[in-house]
Design an enzyme around this catalytic site. Sequence first.
Site, PDB file in Angstrom:
ATOM      1  CG  ASN A  23      49.792  17.967  39.832  1.00  0.00           C
ATOM      2  OD1 ASN A  23      50.857  17.325  39.720  1.00  0.00           O
ATOM      3  ND2 ASN A  23      49.995  19.282  39.473  1.00  0.00           N
ATOM      4  CB  CYS A  64      54.797  18.646  37.421  1.00  0.00           C
ATOM      5  SG  CYS A  64      53.900  19.095  38.768  1.00  0.00           S
ATOM      6  CG  HIS A 100      52.140  17.080  34.566  1.00  0.00           C
ATOM      7  ND1 HIS A 100      52.085  16.044  35.643  1.00  0.00           N
ATOM      8  CD2 HIS A 100      51.817  18.270  35.211  1.00  0.00           C
ATOM      9  CE1 HIS A 100      52.072  16.713  36.861  1.00  0.00           C
ATOM     10  NE2 HIS A 100      51.797  18.150  36.591  1.00  0.00           N
TER      11      HIS A 100
HETATM   12  N1  COA Z   1      37.196  26.611  45.551  1.00  0.00           N
HETATM   13  C1  COA Z   1      36.333  27.816  45.260  1.00  0.00           C
HETATM   14  N2  COA Z   1      36.632  28.882  44.846  1.00  0.00           N
HETATM   15  C2  COA Z   1      38.187  28.958  44.597  1.00  0.00           C
HETATM   16  C3  COA Z   1      38.778  27.738  44.896  1.00  0.00           C
HETATM   17  C4  COA Z   1      38.247  26.681  45.396  1.00  0.00           C
HETATM   18  N3  COA Z   1      39.019  25.555  45.744  1.00  0.00           N
HETATM   19  N4  COA Z   1      40.029  28.307  44.505  1.00  0.00           N
HETATM   20  C5  COA Z   1      40.039  29.379  44.077  1.00  0.00           C
HETATM   21  N5  COA Z   1      38.622  29.796  44.004  1.00  0.00           N
HETATM   22  C6  COA Z   1      38.302  31.135  43.657  1.00  0.00           C
HETATM   23  C7  COA Z   1      39.266  32.169  43.923  1.00  0.00           C
HETATM   24  O1  COA Z   1      39.344  32.752  44.979  1.00  0.00           O
HETATM   25  C8  COA Z   1      38.697  33.141  42.649  1.00  0.00           C
HETATM   26  O2  COA Z   1      37.538  33.921  43.141  1.00  0.00           O
HETATM   27  P1  COA Z   1      37.459  35.495  42.841  1.00  0.00           P
HETATM   28  O3  COA Z   1      37.143  35.503  41.185  1.00  0.00           O
HETATM   29  O4  COA Z   1      36.311  35.970  43.499  1.00  0.00           O
HETATM   30  O5  COA Z   1      38.907  36.161  43.011  1.00  0.00           O
HETATM   31  C9  COA Z   1      38.036  32.325  41.472  1.00  0.00           C
HETATM   32  O6  COA Z   1      38.000  30.981  42.244  1.00  0.00           O
HETATM   33  C10 COA Z   1      38.820  31.937  40.291  1.00  0.00           C
HETATM   34  O7  COA Z   1      40.152  31.654  40.814  1.00  0.00           O
HETATM   35  P2  COA Z   1      41.410  31.422  39.727  1.00  0.00           P
HETATM   36  O8  COA Z   1      42.665  30.972  40.474  1.00  0.00           O
HETATM   37  O9  COA Z   1      41.390  32.557  38.539  1.00  0.00           O
HETATM   38  O10 COA Z   1      40.533  30.230  39.130  1.00  0.00           O
HETATM   39  P3  COA Z   1      41.432  29.328  37.886  1.00  0.00           P
HETATM   40  O11 COA Z   1      40.331  29.242  36.943  1.00  0.00           O
HETATM   41  O12 COA Z   1      42.700  29.723  37.369  1.00  0.00           O
HETATM   42  O13 COA Z   1      41.518  27.793  38.584  1.00  0.00           O
HETATM   43  C11 COA Z   1      43.698  26.541  39.343  1.00  0.00           C
HETATM   44  C12 COA Z   1      42.598  27.733  39.474  1.00  0.00           C
HETATM   45  C13 COA Z   1      44.728  26.511  40.108  1.00  0.00           C
HETATM   46  C14 COA Z   1      42.959  25.387  39.289  1.00  0.00           C
HETATM   47  C15 COA Z   1      44.337  26.934  37.817  1.00  0.00           C
HETATM   48  O14 COA Z   1      44.649  28.308  37.635  1.00  0.00           O
HETATM   49  C16 COA Z   1      45.535  26.037  37.474  1.00  0.00           C
HETATM   50  O15 COA Z   1      45.313  24.690  37.173  1.00  0.00           O
HETATM   51  N6  COA Z   1      46.524  26.628  37.596  1.00  0.00           N
HETATM   52  C17 COA Z   1      47.770  25.502  37.337  1.00  0.00           C
HETATM   53  C18 COA Z   1      48.217  25.060  38.185  1.00  0.00           C
HETATM   54  C19 COA Z   1      49.298  23.940  38.245  1.00  0.00           C
HETATM   55  O16 COA Z   1      49.384  23.370  37.071  1.00  0.00           O
HETATM   56  N7  COA Z   1      50.070  23.714  38.981  1.00  0.00           N
HETATM   57  C20 COA Z   1      51.085  22.992  39.087  1.00  0.00           C
HETATM   58  C21 COA Z   1      52.083  23.126  38.072  1.00  0.00           C
HETATM   59  S1  COA Z   1      52.241  21.780  36.959  1.00  0.00           S
END
Ligand code: COA
Length: 339
Positions: free
Chosen positions: A287, A110, A257
């Site tokens: 993304n 990214c 980004h």
């Molecule tokens: N739909 C519904 N629920 C989902 C889900 C989806 N698509 N994906 C995850 N969940 C659930 C999880 O299982 C978790 O459930 P639990 O609380 O029962 O365990 C809950 O939602 C929260 O998950 P979590 O991973 O803590 O959510 P979050 O707020 O951190 O959001 C991302 C997840 C991936 C969107 C976020 O962490 C993120 O954007 N991270 C950076 C990713 C990134 O930048 N990647 C590329 C690098 S540039």
Amino acid sequence: MTAVLMGIGSFLPPVTVTNDDLSRTLDTTDEWIRTRTGIRERRFVSEGISTGSMAVTAGERALRSADVSGVDAVVVATTSPERLCPAVAPEVASRLGLGPLAAFDLTSACSGFLYGLATASGLIAAGTADTVLFIGSEAFTTLVDPADRTTAPIFGDGAGAVVLRRGEPDAPGALGPFDLGSDGALADLLAIPAGGARQRSADGGLGHATVPTGDWYLRMAGRPLYTQAVERMTQSAQAALKRAEWSAADVDWFVGHQANIRIVRAVAEELELPGERVAVNIDRVGNTLAASVPLLLNDYAARGDLKAGQRVLLSAFGAGLSWGSTTLVWPEIRAESVD
Ligand code: COA
């Protein structure tokens, strides 16, 4: 002398996949994806469209925007290459009819667009090239497990390209000083384990262990990545501002980004940049890794929100981990809108 932006172009594949489309096969909802990521829809490559073809179209548009028919080098940033070998840039250069020139790929996930800008600037500053076509192109959805609800909603495909030329550091479009960094100790936070030399064989032949199917797909630890993204992008953007001798008040547009709307907003808040100066298109494209920043620049320039003379802060973060930032004053250039 430095690198000066003189043209921009982008491409989005025609297939749109909405959150509702995804929730038909995944245990997720439009509401979850929208509120946790800011994404409403994204584009997917389909038959006949891939990293190389998207790079060619975005490249064509950037050459047209720059009003040039030739360049001295082609660089493609991609983490979803057509093949492990060879690089796609020579093929892109050839398909664009640019001749037997320098062409290579660069892999920095990214942050690929920022690393690529710095690399292209280096070619220009060293006198190796007077003009460079630099393209970020990604068909990364092909590397994401469609059954994994934690990664499948996040990524989209597309390409963005710029033409850079040698020019004076005070010319409009001149790239400012760069801040680049990495932390390989956290490489496993976002990785595709198989397919490379470390874990290659699918059949257990030639003494290699059999590769579990899931290892061919992206593995991502969302939470720690989120924290790293906010911290690293903020520090990097601050470092680039300092090197350019700008303050946050000088910035007309923060073009960060597009990984997650919450990450972009958190970084802007840390930088004390108000929401109306933060460029966003993640809702429509998701993304798109190395294509993210140029797609966003092209969008804002094409609809006239990004105007000549405005000061832009660019920043990106991604797998590696890796990050980078720079500044520029937007030049008078034409940008075509893509749907
Ligand atoms: N739909 C519904 N629920 C989902 C889900 C989806 N698509 N994906 C995850 N969940 C659930 C999880 O299982 C978790 O459930 P639990 O609380 O029962 O365990 C809950 O939602 C929260 O998950 P979590 O991973 O803590 O959510 P979050 O707020 O951190 O959001 C991302 C997840 C991936 C969107 C976020 O962490 C993120 O954007 N991270 C950076 C990713 C990134 O930048 N990647 C590329 C690098 S540039």
